[in-house]
Design a protein around this motif. Structure first.
Motif, PDB file in Angstrom:
ATOM      1  N   UNK A  39       0.508   7.570  -7.058  1.00 54.86           N
ATOM      2  CA  UNK A  39       0.665   6.192  -7.516  1.00 54.86           C
ATOM      3  C   UNK A  39      -0.599   5.433  -7.120  1.00 54.86           C
ATOM      4  N   UNK A  40      -1.145   4.698  -8.057  1.00 58.17           N
ATOM      5  CA  UNK A  40      -2.352   3.931  -7.765  1.00 58.17           C
ATOM      6  C   UNK A  40      -1.965   2.624  -7.078  1.00 58.17           C
ATOM      7  N   UNK A  41      -2.874   2.054  -6.297  1.00 60.65           N
ATOM      8  CA  UNK A  41      -2.571   0.769  -5.648  1.00 60.65           C
ATOM      9  C   UNK A  41      -2.176  -0.314  -6.653  1.00 60.65           C
ATOM     10  N   UNK A  46       2.010  -3.751  -8.993  1.00 56.12           N
ATOM     11  CA  UNK A  46       2.712  -4.305 -10.158  1.00 56.12           C
ATOM     12  C   UNK A  46       4.211  -4.023 -10.096  1.00 56.12           C
ATOM     13  N   UNK A  47       4.554  -2.801  -9.718  1.00 56.55           N
ATOM     14  CA  UNK A  47       5.970  -2.434  -9.658  1.00 56.55           C
ATOM     15  C   UNK A  47       6.687  -3.164  -8.523  1.00 56.55           C
ATOM     16  N   UNK A  48       6.010  -3.305  -7.390  1.00 56.74           N
ATOM     17  CA  UNK A  48       6.612  -4.032  -6.269  1.00 56.74           C
ATOM     18  C   UNK A  48       6.863  -5.490  -6.654  1.00 56.74           C
ATOM     19  N   UNK A  96       4.766   5.662  -1.260  1.00 52.94           N
ATOM     20  CA  UNK A  96       3.449   5.134  -0.877  1.00 52.94           C
ATOM     21  C   UNK A  96       2.707   6.177  -0.045  1.00 52.94           C
ATOM     22  N   UNK A  97       1.541   6.617  -0.502  1.00 46.58           N
ATOM     23  CA  UNK A  97       0.809   7.651   0.250  1.00 46.58           C
ATOM     24  C   UNK A  97       0.124   7.084   1.490  1.00 46.58           C
ATOM     25  N   UNK A 157       2.641  -9.523  -2.469  1.00 44.93           N
ATOM     26  CA  UNK A 157       2.133  -8.716  -1.361  1.00 44.93           C
ATOM     27  C   UNK A 157       0.661  -8.369  -1.580  1.00 44.93           C
ATOM     28  N   UNK A 158      -0.044  -8.131  -0.470  1.00 49.31           N
ATOM     29  CA  UNK A 158      -1.475  -7.810  -0.543  1.00 49.31           C
ATOM     30  C   UNK A 158      -1.703  -6.596  -1.429  1.00 49.31           C
ATOM     31  N   UNK A 159      -2.880  -6.520  -2.023  1.00 48.83           N
ATOM     32  CA  UNK A 159      -3.137  -5.467  -3.005  1.00 48.83           C
ATOM     33  C   UNK A 159      -3.720  -4.194  -2.406  1.00 48.83           C
TER      34      UNK A 159
END
Length: 350
Positions: A39-41, A46-48, A96-97, A157-159
């Motif tokens: 999953x990309x940041x 966006x999903x969060x 989340x990795x 939330x922070x990116x």
């Protein structure tokens, strides 16, 4: 309480327990090591945001339906949807990795846990809704607004790890030295007045007039004490300046997102968080030690510790900064290097 009310309370307690279970599952999370959950940041962010806004929407509907007169059928329909949105957020957190960064994940876990706790406080209102008077119930319902605020905060939330580190840098590192600087400055001012050494000090006996080493210095005299305090003040001011420069010149601007840089940000915060405690110790030992305590050597040792830590932070901070930023921050290092050399001539600064 009627049988229907008992069933209603049991229903809400089950929803509450399920969300609480999700919260407890998230608390120890340190990042997923399985690369198959790629999953990309940006995608995660966006999903969060989407899930958090959806949760906020359901919680808001839940509270509105709960206003007198209580709409039991409606809140019974909405409660499972609240859990469903919480579950979606929980599942998202689980992929989340670790490569997103330790600080990012720590901040994320804290904020999600806080959100779930606030959401559960909304549900708790309905445990005993039927047994409360209308005024008590309304008052209790009004306290649930922070659940909506926490959902909204989670949606923003922070990116990335840089933003996470900058946020905690502001909260846990910046601003903590200001009081100590003021206290030491006041102590110097008071000593100057008491010892009537103003004319001597004004003639040039400043911070740089200290002997090459502290070892043979008679620290029992007021003049020496003033000079020593000025050394401590210079270190505190330099550390404070370093903290603000790192935030403005590096954390606020740097946008590199390599995995190496992610770890670098975490390490920078790890070191930075040590500064407030060490500086507090320095000020306390210097100004508030009990009579008879060897405060001079203890405070010199603590100032040396703060100097060495600051040198390490500067060297780490400049290792990834651009040339102009590195020069700007690196200049501050001179103050710390000089003190380290004077406080222990036989040791080399690290």
């Amino acid at each position: 309480m009627s049988a229907q009310d008992t069933r209603l309370e049991t229903f809400f307690r089950k929803i509450h327990s399920k969300i609480n279970f999700l919260k407890d599952q998230i608390i120890p999370f340190k990042g997923n090591e399985n690369n198959s959950y790629a999953v990309s940041p940006q995608d995660f962010h966006n999903r969060l945001a989407t899930f958090s806004l959806q949760l906020n929407k359901e919680v808001t509907k839940f509270v509105l339906a709960g206003k007198p007169p209580l709409s039991k059928n409606e809140i019974i329909e909405i409660a499972p949807l609240i859990y469903q949105k919480a579950l979606e957020i929980s599942n998202l957190i689980g992929i989340v990795p670790k490569s997103f960064g330790s600080t990012f994940i720590l901040l994320l876990v804290d904020q999600v846990v806080d959100t779930f706790e606030n959401v559960n406080q909304v549900i708790e209102v309905f445990f005993d809704a039927e047994s409360l008077s209308p005024s008590e119930y309304t008052k209790k319902l009004m306290t649930t607004s922070k659940s909506m605020k926490s959902c909204e905060a989670l949606s923003n939330f922070v990116s990335d790890n840089r933003e996470a580190v900058e946020k905690l840098w502001k909260l846990q590192v910046m601003g903590f030295l200001d009081d100590g600087i003021d206290e030491v400055s006041l102590a110097i001012h008071d000593l100057e007045n008491e010892s009537q050494l103003n004319s001597v000090i004004a003639s040039g006996n400043g911070v740089n007039d200290l002997s090459e080493s502290f070892q043979n210095m008679n620290l029992s005299t007021s003049e020496a004490k003033i000079k020593l305090y000025k050394e401590f003040l210079a270190i505190l001011i330099s550390s404070n300046l370093m903290i603000y420069k790192i935030q403005k010149s590096i954390l606020q601007k740097n946008t590199l997102t390599s995995e190496e840089k992610t770890v670098w940000y975490d390490r920078l915060l790890e070191l930075g968080k040590k500064i407030p405690e060490i500086s507090d110790d320095l000020v306390f030992i210097s100004l508030y030690s009990e009579p008879g305590t060897p405060w001079q050597q203890l405070s010199i040792s603590k100032a040396r510790e703060l100097s060495i830590l600051s040198i390490s932070i500067i060297e780490l901070a400049t290792s990834f900064g651009d040339h102009s930023t590195s020069i700007s921050i690196d200049k501050i290092k001179t103050t710390f290097l000089k003190f380290v050399n004077r406080s222990d001539p036989n040791s080399s600064p690290r």
